[in-house]
Design an enzyme around this catalytic site. Structure first.
Site, PDB file in Angstrom:
ATOM      1  CG  HIS A 109      -2.029  -1.138   1.138  1.00 15.57           C
ATOM      2  ND1 HIS A 109      -2.413  -1.365   0.120  1.00 15.57           N
ATOM      3  CD2 HIS A 109      -2.564  -1.747   1.991  1.00 15.57           C
ATOM      4  CE1 HIS A 109      -3.540  -2.440   0.103  1.00 15.57           C
ATOM      5  NE2 HIS A 109      -3.702  -2.374   1.517  1.00 15.57           N
ATOM      6  CG  HIS A 115      -7.951  -0.344   2.258  1.00 15.92           C
ATOM      7  ND1 HIS A 115      -8.384  -1.247   3.028  1.00 15.92           N
ATOM      8  CD2 HIS A 115      -6.870  -1.026   1.971  1.00 15.92           C
ATOM      9  CE1 HIS A 115      -7.990  -2.265   3.489  1.00 15.92           C
ATOM     10  NE2 HIS A 115      -6.964  -2.116   2.633  1.00 15.92           N
ATOM     11  CD  GLN A 119      -6.419  -8.301  -2.195  1.00 18.11           C
ATOM     12  OE1 GLN A 119      -5.979  -8.218  -3.579  1.00 18.11           O
ATOM     13  NE2 GLN A 119      -5.809  -8.859  -1.421  1.00 18.11           N
ATOM     14  CD  GLU A 156      -8.381  -3.478  -0.427  1.00 17.92           C
ATOM     15  OE1 GLU A 156      -7.059  -3.224  -0.730  1.00 17.92           O
ATOM     16  OE2 GLU A 156      -8.510  -4.345   0.287  1.00 17.92           O
TER      17      GLU A 156
END
Ligand code: GLA
Length: 367
Positions: A119, A193, A303, A331
């Site tokens: 990230h 997120h 994700q 995500e």
């Protein structure tokens, strides 16, 4: 509190207000932008990390609840390690061994996830103070956030100018548009997120939410959650979400991939139409409230993460804590570790090109 866009003479117009949200440890003031649409839905966004702090949407009876995890104060975001609501970059998800090669040159990144980069590194875009501008869009209220990520930041090459625009539309959608340009060849993979719980943040686990993902394949991972490079068929596995299925229905199955992730923490290969516009990636229904979330995106992957690392120890909003699996993330992204995986869609951005992706979280209800 300042009203930035006209509330209008009648309540059918949306509005945006700006409130101080505190100061960062190095003294930078940060704001909270509260976008309200004509139906009364509300999205609060801070320019610290570009985080979605709260998102209030109606259930089938019109009752608004806040469906994202977050913190009441800036301190919560400064100390956060779970990326609650944040913009993630310069590279969302993992890069193996925190390095990659571009044009024969090896770039070493900050390692912040074992041997890997996760990230964006130690100080990713989620810890940056963004410059904010608000405006009324044709279909709702917007806040545009800009950030200059300097050449070499966390090891990434090139100055990257990033703009992320959030729009809360009058149709109860939160649209996120990401743009970026660079002055050197680099890699980019931006996402948001947000952790969703459609029954309301802090209301319990999300195992009964029904999920559909438009994916025939997913990218299996190794023990450090780096894709092995394989695109595996979901058919016959707990990763098959072609039909609406409770998130918890198979999460504890004796499956190697679920064990490695501690639950779902995997990239799904979306069934992408040829035209490359925004398309439906996933749909989630919370049966008790009737709330529905549809995720639309231009990205090739998503994700799906079931909050396996949440531990219930950090205080969240309104005195709630967030134990394991109290929320899910979808995500939208390019696949993890793409810079090192030649068979995955490219994440390279060249000077003169413009990175541009759109993801929309659309809320509605079902009887
Ligand atoms: C992503 C990752 C997870 C975890 C969370 C943040 O979803 O894939 O493994 O790192 O972010 O806690």
């Amino acid at each position: 509190m300042t009203t930035l866009a006209p509330t209008g003479a009648t309540p059918q117009h949306g509005s945006t207000t700006k409130k101080p949200f505190g100061k960062t440890p190095d003294g930078q003031p940060v704001d909270l932008f509260v976008l309200t649409n004509k139906g009364g839905a509300e999205a609060s966004i801070t320019n610290y990390g570009g985080a979605v702090v709260s998102l209030k949407v109606p259930d089938r009876n019109g009752k608004l609840v806040d469906v994202v995890l977050g913190y009441d104060t800036l301190d919560g975001y400064v100390n956060d390690k779970a990326y609650l609501g944040a913009i993630v970059g310069r590279y969302g998800n993992r890069i193996a061994h925190a390095q990659f090669v571009l044009d024969g040159k090896t770039y070493a990144l900050a390692k912040n996830n074992g041997d890997n980069s996760l990230h964006g590194g130690i100080k990713g875009f989620n810890k940056a103070v963004w410059t904010a501008k608000t405006f009324s869009a044709r279909d709702g209220q917007s806040v545009e956030l800009s950030y200059l990520s300097k050449d070499g930041e966390e090891g990434f090459p090139g100055n990257l100018k990033v703009t992320v625009t959030y729009t809360l539309t009058d149709a109860n959608a939160l649209r996120i548009e990401y743009s970026a340009t660079a002055d050197k060849k680099t890699v980019v993979n931006l996402t948001n997120h947000s952790y969703f719980n459609l029954a309301g943040q802090g209301s319990g686990d999300i195992l009964g939410h029904l999920l559909t993902i438009q994916a025939d394949q997913f990218t299996p991972v190794d023990s450090s959650l780096i894709p092995t490079g394989e695109l595996r068929d979901v058919m016959g596995t707990p990763f098959d979400f072609h039909k609406p299925t409770a998130i918890g229905a198979r999460i504890n199955h004796d499956d190697e991939q679920l064990k490695l992730g501690g639950g779902y923490d995997h990239n799904f290969v979306l069934r992408m139409p040829m035209d490359h516009g925004e398309y439906l990636a996933a749909r989630v229904l919370e049966p008790a409230s009737g709330r529905v979330l549809e995720v639309w995106t231009t990205e090739p992957g998503v994700q799906f993460y079931t909050g396996n690392f949440l531990d219930g120890k950090t205080p969240g909003k309104g005195g709630h804590t967030y134990p394991r699996r109290n929320a899910f993330c979808l995500e939208t992204q390019h696949f993890p570790d793409s810079p090192n995986q030649p068979k995955f869609p490219s994440v390279v951005l060249n000077p003169g090109e413009r990175y541009h992706t759109v993801t929309t979280y659309k809320f509605s209800t079902e009887k």
